[in-house]
Design a protein around this motif. Structure first.
Motif, short mmCIF file in Angstrom:
data_model
loop_
_atom_site.label_atom_id
_atom_site.label_comp_id
_atom_site.label_asym_id
_atom_site.label_seq_id
_atom_site.Cartn_x
_atom_site.Cartn_y
_atom_site.Cartn_z
N VAL A 25 24.97 14.06 45.90
CA VAL A 25 24.03 14.15 44.76
C VAL A 25 24.14 12.56 43.35
CG1 VAL A 25 23.31 15.52 42.48
CG2 VAL A 25 23.63 16.53 44.75
N ARG A 29 21.86 10.02 42.80
CA ARG A 29 20.46 10.38 41.04
C ARG A 29 20.86 9.02 40.70
NH1 ARG A 29 20.27 13.80 37.69
NH2 ARG A 29 19.85 12.72 35.44
N ARG B 43 18.22 25.31 44.21
CA ARG B 43 18.22 24.41 43.06
C ARG B 43 18.76 25.78 41.57
NH1 ARG B 43 13.25 20.62 43.00
NH2 ARG B 43 14.28 18.60 43.88
N ASN B 65 22.96 18.56 33.50
CA ASN B 65 21.64 17.82 34.46
C ASN B 65 22.28 16.79 34.98
OD1 ASN B 65 18.61 16.75 33.17
ND2 ASN B 65 19.18 16.85 34.69
N LEU B 68 22.63 17.57 39.11
CA LEU B 68 22.01 18.05 39.62
C LEU B 68 21.11 16.56 39.76
CD1 LEU B 68 21.35 21.16 37.15
CD2 LEU B 68 22.34 21.34 39.31
N LEU B 69 20.10 17.10 40.33
CA LEU B 69 18.69 15.87 41.39
C LEU B 69 17.70 16.06 40.03
CD1 LEU B 69 19.51 15.05 44.96
CD2 LEU B 69 20.03 13.59 43.32
N ILE B 70 17.50 17.65 39.51
CA ILE B 70 16.63 17.05 38.91
C ILE B 70 16.40 16.21 37.43
CG2 ILE B 70 16.12 19.02 39.86
CD1 ILE B 70 16.31 20.86 37.38
#
Lengths: 154, 154
Positions: A25, A29, B43, B65, B68-70
């Motif tokens: 990740v 990212r 997720r 955030n 995370l990859l979102i």
DNA sequence: TCAGTTTACATGCTTTTGCATCTACCAGGG
DNA sequence: CCCTGGTAGATGCAAAAGCATGTAAACTGA
């Protein structure tokens, strides 16, 4: 002298996986924010990249799908878009009329190379300071062994 | 005797990363098909899991955030949904009125534990056959070192 | 102190994703 | 030969994602 090889317990596997996942990740990212992925998303690039790795240049859609995290309908539509952009070709498989085979167009191959060069260069800048050459070698060996040794049952 | 530690070349880093990435995809592909992720996507589960790992129980949205990859808007809306399901709480940060802090509700913590147990068990079944305990230990050490040693520049 | 900049999160809108389902094709008995 | 069951992709539709932007609070430097 006999080397004792212990079987991993559940904590060991969970911690190793968590660590691998977090590393992935963290790297991903940073990668996906880079300029080479402004025109094509990482997922789309990954499709083109996979297509460079198949002998003969043509791959079955279902086979391609096994190497990606997206669902079958999503891949089907992503290929639609890549085809519309002139990056891939579609044809029905010869032996199995249900099947679809995909290959890169010359434009697709060219774009993959262009993005790939930038990508590999940026990747190197990002991760090279973290480990020595020997350690990267060990990491590659371990992750390859992991991938090929997954339980076939589940 | 001095151990020579070679700097990795660009091929070495690219191959190690590709191998790590493919292993992650192969494992994740199998994991996300498992029944424990029918009610909550991987997720979403990952958000709950991250919330269990912060001391005091409250985390800033922007901090969350980073793991995370979102995108930021996607996380904002995912938290909306998790809040609507009664799994997390939102509050404005005390020191910074712009900021939002999140924590698990009791139901959220309970659901995370329930999914987590199944998840860890299935994960173990899947990957344990691939490596020995020592190898999982090495893999964990290498991926931790990788994550913490990423170039701060890019 | 106050205008200008930056940061944190929310929101409008478009694109992409996934689930469920559909169609077309293959394979294996009767 | 046809019928049944299974597989490969495509498609309708709803959910979720990202991009661009908005709003409000915090910092910054005259």
């Amino acid at each position: 002298m006999i080397e004792q090889e212990r079987l991993p317990d559940i904590r060991t596997t969970a911690q190793a996986w968590e660590s691998l996942f977090r590393a992935q990740v963290a790297v991903m990212r940073r990668l996906q924010a880079l300029p080479e992925f402004r025109k094509l998303s990482v997922r789309e690039y990954d499709v083109l990249f996979n297509l460079t790795r198949c002998p003969g240049g043509w791959t079955r859609l279902n086979e391609l799908n096994e190497n990606l995290l997206i669902s079958q309908p999503s891949l089907s539509r992503m290929v639609d878009r890549l085809e519309a952009k002139g990056l891939v070709l579609r044809r029905t498989a010869e032996q199995d009329q249900r099947g679809i085979e995909i290959s890169l167009t010359e434009a697709g191959r060219e774009l993959q190379r262009r993005i790939g060069r930038e990508h590999v260069r940026h990747l190197h800048e990002l991760i090279a300071p973290a480990l020595s050459a020997e350690e990267f070698g060990q990491l590659q060996a371990l992750t390859e062994k992991l991938r090929s040794g997954l339980s076939p049952g589940c």
